[in-house]
Design a protein around this motif. Structure first.
Motif, short mmCIF file in Angstrom:
data_model
loop_
_atom_site.label_atom_id
_atom_site.label_comp_id
_atom_site.label_asym_id
_atom_site.label_seq_id
_atom_site.Cartn_x
_atom_site.Cartn_y
_atom_site.Cartn_z
N UNK A 1 0.87 -1.02 0.06
CA UNK A 1 0.22 -0.07 0.06
C UNK A 1 0.85 1.17 0.18
N UNK A 2 1.87 1.31 0.82
CA UNK A 2 3.07 2.19 0.57
C UNK A 2 3.39 2.53 -0.37
N UNK A 3 3.81 1.56 -1.34
CA UNK A 3 4.49 1.51 -2.80
C UNK A 3 3.42 2.17 -3.66
N UNK A 4 2.08 1.67 -3.42
CA UNK A 4 1.02 1.91 -4.50
C UNK A 4 1.03 3.79 -4.23
N UNK A 5 1.02 4.14 -2.99
CA UNK A 5 0.69 5.43 -2.73
C UNK A 5 1.86 6.31 -3.40
N UNK B 1 -5.25 -0.99 -9.84
CA UNK B 1 -5.19 -2.41 -10.26
C UNK B 1 -4.33 -3.08 -9.06
N UNK B 2 -3.38 -2.27 -8.87
CA UNK B 2 -2.40 -2.88 -7.51
C UNK B 2 -3.36 -2.92 -6.32
N UNK B 3 -4.01 -1.82 -6.06
CA UNK B 3 -4.94 -1.79 -4.72
C UNK B 3 -5.90 -2.89 -4.74
N UNK C 1 -9.13 10.73 -5.03
CA UNK C 1 -9.94 10.34 -3.92
C UNK C 1 -9.36 8.94 -3.34
N UNK C 2 -8.72 8.06 -4.35
CA UNK C 2 -8.53 6.69 -3.92
C UNK C 2 -7.01 7.09 -3.30
N UNK C 3 -6.07 8.17 -3.82
CA UNK C 3 -4.79 8.42 -3.21
C UNK C 3 -5.21 8.87 -1.70
N UNK C 4 -6.19 9.45 -1.54
CA UNK C 4 -6.39 10.17 0.08
C UNK C 4 -6.52 8.90 0.85
N UNK C 5 -7.45 8.18 0.29
CA UNK C 5 -8.06 6.66 0.96
C UNK C 5 -6.72 5.84 1.27
#
Length: 161
Positions: free
Chosen positions: A18-22, A42-44, A117-121
């Motif tokens: 999750x950290x890497x996807x952020x 997709x990674x999330x 939005x997804x980035x914030x979540x």
């Protein structure tokens, strides 16, 4: 390998993932790289699915720890509560990401606003995962608990006795 061993082996995937996807989504948003939006979303989704075995092997690890006499039940329960919250959080992030991918499948990439939005979540989820991981580490690693709860070394005797 038993379930507690599997839990210890795979629990880092969602935390680090999750950290890497952020980081990836942050880069994509700052640089305007819309083609990376789908990769991050997709990674999330995949990380949400990958978190299911981590969560359920954690239940088995909890049962195994309760049989060990020197384990502090409060630490286990604090980790369990944080893990429950992080599990719900990654589920929400995964479902929202999947919905955005589904509705954006005909476009070259998802909308910037939806990805924001997804980035914030996902930033919030990174904190939830990190907290759950830290509390899990506290169970068997007293050296990371901080100065108030870490065992102290016995004072050295002076040669003047």
């Amino acid at each position: 390998m038993n379930a507690p061993h599997w839990h210890l082996a795979i629990n880092h995937l969602p935390v680090v993932g999750v950290f890497l996807v952020v980081m990836l989504l942050g880069y994509a948003l700052v640089r305007g790289r819309g083609e990376l939006y789908g990769v991050g979303l997709g990674a999330l989704v995949l990380l949400a699915v990958a978190t299911v075995p981590v969560f359920f092997t954690g239940r088995s690890a909890d049962d195994a720890l309760m049989e060990i006499s020197d384990i502090d039940d409060k630490l286990v329960h604090a980790h369990e509560a944080a893990a429950n919250l992080a599990f719900i959080g990654i589920g929400v992030v995964g479902v929202v990401s999947l919905i955005i991918l589904w509705f954006g499948r005909r476009l070259p990439h998802a909308s910037r606003g939806a990805v924001m939005l997804v980035f914030a979540l996902a930033v919030i989820e990174t904190a939830l995962m990190g907290r759950a991981a830290n509390l899990g580490g506290n169970i068997r690693h007293p050296e990371i608990r901080g100065t108030s709860s870490a065992p102290r070394a016995a004072p050295e005797k002076s040669g003047h006795d």
